[in-house]
Scaffold this motif. Sequence first.
Motif, PDB file in Angstrom:
ATOM      1  N   THR A  37      30.573   2.109 -10.493  1.00 16.52           N
ATOM      2  CA  THR A  37      30.073   2.076 -12.452  1.00 16.52           C
ATOM      3  C   THR A  37      29.718   3.506 -12.727  1.00 16.52           C
ATOM      4  O   THR A  37      30.209   3.367 -13.876  1.00 16.52           O
ATOM      5  N   GLY A  38      28.379   3.734 -12.466  1.00 16.07           N
ATOM      6  CA  GLY A  38      28.006   4.500 -12.807  1.00 16.07           C
ATOM      7  C   GLY A  38      26.505   4.449 -14.044  1.00 16.07           C
ATOM      8  O   GLY A  38      26.290   5.438 -14.399  1.00 16.07           O
ATOM      9  N   LYS A  39      26.917   2.836 -14.086  1.00 14.40           N
ATOM     10  CA  LYS A  39      25.332   2.365 -14.692  1.00 14.40           C
ATOM     11  C   LYS A  39      24.690   2.956 -14.293  1.00 14.40           C
ATOM     12  O   LYS A  39      23.839   2.364 -13.091  1.00 14.40           O
ATOM     13  N   ILE A  40      22.978   2.761 -15.361  1.00 14.59           N
ATOM     14  CA  ILE A  40      21.782   3.624 -14.084  1.00 14.59           C
ATOM     15  C   ILE A  40      20.975   1.902 -14.083  1.00 14.59           C
ATOM     16  O   ILE A  40      21.281   1.206 -14.898  1.00 14.59           O
ATOM     17  N   ILE A  41      20.922   2.017 -12.466  1.00 15.67           N
ATOM     18  CA  ILE A  41      20.239   0.975 -12.333  1.00 15.67           C
ATOM     19  C   ILE A  41      18.284   1.157 -12.148  1.00 15.67           C
ATOM     20  O   ILE A  41      18.548   2.593 -11.938  1.00 15.67           O
ATOM     21  N   ASN A  42      17.405   0.483 -13.427  1.00 17.11           N
ATOM     22  CA  ASN A  42      15.611   0.816 -13.215  1.00 17.11           C
ATOM     23  C   ASN A  42      15.659  -0.166 -12.561  1.00 17.11           C
ATOM     24  O   ASN A  42      15.247  -2.049 -13.200  1.00 17.11           O
ATOM     25  N   LEU A  43      14.820   0.479 -10.738  1.00 18.91           N
ATOM     26  CA  LEU A  43      14.179  -1.144 -11.108  1.00 18.91           C
ATOM     27  C   LEU A  43      12.847  -0.604 -10.335  1.00 18.91           C
ATOM     28  O   LEU A  43      12.403   0.022 -10.339  1.00 18.91           O
ATOM     29  N   GLU A  44      11.319  -1.937 -10.067  1.00 15.28           N
ATOM     30  CA  GLU A  44      10.019  -1.199 -10.489  1.00 15.28           C
ATOM     31  C   GLU A  44       9.642  -3.010  -9.186  1.00 15.28           C
ATOM     32  O   GLU A  44      10.059  -3.875  -9.474  1.00 15.28           O
ATOM     33  N   CYS A  45       8.657  -2.202  -9.123  1.00 14.75           N
ATOM     34  CA  CYS A  45       7.785  -3.315  -7.729  1.00 14.75           C
ATOM     35  C   CYS A  45       7.052  -3.419  -8.094  1.00 14.75           C
ATOM     36  O   CYS A  45       6.296  -1.990  -7.938  1.00 14.75           O
ATOM     37  N   GLY A  46       5.729  -4.114  -8.097  1.00 19.27           N
ATOM     38  CA  GLY A  46       3.945  -3.774  -8.240  1.00 19.27           C
ATOM     39  C   GLY A  46       3.340  -3.416  -6.665  1.00 19.27           C
ATOM     40  O   GLY A  46       4.220  -3.228  -5.619  1.00 19.27           O
ATOM     41  N   LEU A  47       2.031  -2.877  -6.887  1.00 19.79           N
ATOM     42  CA  LEU A  47       1.277  -2.856  -5.916  1.00 19.79           C
ATOM     43  C   LEU A  47       1.017  -3.988  -4.894  1.00 19.79           C
ATOM     44  O   LEU A  47       1.159  -5.101  -5.346  1.00 19.79           O
ATOM     45  N   PRO A  48       1.163  -3.442  -3.867  1.00 23.91           N
ATOM     46  CA  PRO A  48       1.447  -4.352  -2.402  1.00 23.91           C
ATOM     47  C   PRO A  48      -0.536  -4.713  -1.858  1.00 23.91           C
ATOM     48  O   PRO A  48      -0.994  -4.061  -2.136  1.00 23.91           O
ATOM     49  N   LYS A  49      -1.227  -5.804  -1.724  1.00 22.50           N
ATOM     50  CA  LYS A  49      -2.155  -6.529  -1.515  1.00 22.50           C
ATOM     51  C   LYS A  49      -3.271  -5.348  -1.386  1.00 22.50           C
ATOM     52  O   LYS A  49      -3.822  -5.461  -1.878  1.00 22.50           O
ATOM     53  N   ASP A  50      -2.989  -4.285  -0.057  1.00 28.02           N
ATOM     54  CA  ASP A  50      -3.989  -3.468   0.556  1.00 28.02           C
ATOM     55  C   ASP A  50      -3.601  -2.421  -0.858  1.00 28.02           C
ATOM     56  O   ASP A  50      -5.277  -1.948  -0.875  1.00 28.02           O
ATOM     57  N   ILE A  51      -3.355  -2.010  -1.463  1.00 28.28           N
ATOM     58  CA  ILE A  51      -3.698  -1.027  -2.406  1.00 28.28           C
ATOM     59  C   ILE A  51      -4.848  -1.756  -3.270  1.00 28.28           C
ATOM     60  O   ILE A  51      -5.474  -1.103  -4.214  1.00 28.28           O
ATOM     61  N   LYS A  52      -3.541  -2.924  -3.876  1.00 33.92           N
ATOM     62  CA  LYS A  52      -4.513  -3.613  -5.129  1.00 33.92           C
ATOM     63  C   LYS A  52      -6.547  -3.934  -4.381  1.00 33.92           C
ATOM     64  O   LYS A  52      -7.388  -3.526  -5.170  1.00 33.92           O
ATOM     65  N   ASN A  53      -6.556  -4.419  -2.836  1.00 36.34           N
ATOM     66  CA  ASN A  53      -7.650  -4.714  -2.395  1.00 36.34           C
ATOM     67  C   ASN A  53      -8.835  -3.209  -2.296  1.00 36.34           C
ATOM     68  O   ASN A  53      -9.828  -3.121  -3.347  1.00 36.34           O
ATOM     69  N   LEU A  54      -7.755  -2.329  -2.309  1.00 30.69           N
ATOM     70  CA  LEU A  54      -8.698  -1.046  -2.422  1.00 30.69           C
ATOM     71  C   LEU A  54      -9.575  -0.501  -3.811  1.00 30.69           C
ATOM     72  O   LEU A  54     -10.394   0.136  -4.176  1.00 30.69           O
ATOM     73  N   ILE A  55      -8.458  -0.700  -4.555  1.00 33.03           N
ATOM     74  CA  ILE A  55      -9.109  -0.256  -6.434  1.00 33.03           C
ATOM     75  C   ILE A  55     -10.058  -0.972  -6.907  1.00 33.03           C
ATOM     76  O   ILE A  55     -11.180  -0.931  -7.188  1.00 33.03           O
ATOM     77  N   GLU A  56     -10.270  -2.783  -6.037  1.00 29.07           N
ATOM     78  CA  GLU A  56     -11.069  -3.672  -6.300  1.00 29.07           C
ATOM     79  C   GLU A  56     -12.596  -3.101  -6.074  1.00 29.07           C
ATOM     80  O   GLU A  56     -13.477  -3.297  -6.473  1.00 29.07           O
ATOM     81  N   LYS A  57     -11.788  -2.555  -4.973  1.00 29.32           N
ATOM     82  CA  LYS A  57     -13.765  -2.084  -4.067  1.00 29.32           C
ATOM     83  C   LYS A  57     -13.990  -1.070  -4.482  1.00 29.32           C
ATOM     84  O   LYS A  57     -14.980  -0.280  -4.644  1.00 29.32           O
ATOM     85  N   LEU A  58     -13.253   0.638  -5.177  1.00 26.29           N
ATOM     86  CA  LEU A  58     -13.510   1.357  -5.781  1.00 26.29           C
ATOM     87  C   LEU A  58     -13.731   1.075  -7.143  1.00 26.29           C
ATOM     88  O   LEU A  58     -15.054   1.954  -8.034  1.00 26.29           O
ATOM     89  N   LYS A  59     -13.866   0.676  -7.843  1.00 25.83           N
ATOM     90  CA  LYS A  59     -14.061  -0.753  -8.861  1.00 25.83           C
ATOM     91  C   LYS A  59     -15.610  -1.206  -8.809  1.00 25.83           C
ATOM     92  O   LYS A  59     -16.837  -1.461  -9.799  1.00 25.83           O
ATOM     93  N   ASN A  60     -16.330  -1.608  -7.620  1.00 27.26           N
ATOM     94  CA  ASN A  60     -17.130  -2.320  -7.544  1.00 27.26           C
ATOM     95  C   ASN A  60     -18.036  -1.793  -6.901  1.00 27.26           C
ATOM     96  O   ASN A  60     -19.392  -2.167  -6.947  1.00 27.26           O
ATOM     97  N   SER A  61     -17.516   0.058  -6.290  1.00 27.12           N
ATOM     98  CA  SER A  61     -18.711   0.179  -5.222  1.00 27.12           C
ATOM     99  C   SER A  61     -19.477   0.852  -6.429  1.00 27.12           C
ATOM    100  O   SER A  61     -19.227   1.340  -8.338  1.00 27.12           O
TER     101      SER A  61
END
Length: 300
Positions: free
Chosen positions: A276-300
């Motif tokens: 169709t030529g229509k633009i498809i825009n898709l998104e997905c959230g961060l996986p669990k291991d990267i979320k855990n990494l971020i929490e560890k960096l915030k709390n370090s």
Amino acid sequence: MGSELNFSFEKDESILLNKYLKDVLKLSSRLIRGAIREDRIMVNGKVARLRYELKKGDLIQVFIQKEEEQNIEPEKMDLDIIYEDVDIIVINKSPGMVVHPTKRFQSGTLANGLLYYFKSKGENCIVRLVSRLDMDTSGLILIAKNQYSHMALAREMSGESFKKGYMAVAHNKLSPNEGTMDYPIYRVGEGTIKRVIDPRGQESITHYKVIEEYEKGSLIQLRLETGRTHQIRVHLSHIGNPLYGDILYGEAYDDSSLISRQALHANTLSFPHPRTGKIINLECGLPKDIKNLIEKLKNS
């Protein structure tokens, strides 16, 4: 949308069917040859030949589904399907999964799971990868379900309407916190997978923006303008901000207690639909291991 493409010829001047298929519909020579050989191109409901002269009002049909086989063993597995229709499927790939079978990885790949999924639905599809991700990079990956959509998407990949976005967690803080990395990437030799920044390399452009800063790292949104192997990993390492968990380009750091793979996730994908030529825009959230990494960096 079905298994065929339908077009109505509305020009006053006649044109050969072959020229119309190539120049107007932008079909590849390979697709045209196969479809003609298998009687999958019709005009006004009748099997057509390439020398046929199209006239105003003619209805052209190209049947894109065909009998196909792939030397990949189907395997049942859970797939995180973000989007699917008759032409394409987009999967949120988990980390640690190889995309396509290799000598080292014959099973457990995304292609094994997709082939099982297609067969379970009664769809005669093989796995046609449009985009790829490293084994330890998670996120959105686009697969074509027929020859036509694969051809159309491959043609669009270098265009401005095809966009791939990533989230990454890198060591240290970036300065400036928004910009473009424009460094040529070069493969040193056939015996290594590692890439380097070198004037002999291919032009490689990565746009970035820091989303959050931590004492010892940064959460970054990145967009690729080019698509070289390991591009984000090489660029960030070059400027002194290797990815957390990247043992190939961040060998000076020991991140094994924080994350078991490079902290890179393909979180956004935009592209024109092949039919169709229509633009498809898709998104997905961060996986669990990267979320855990971020929490560890915030709390370090």
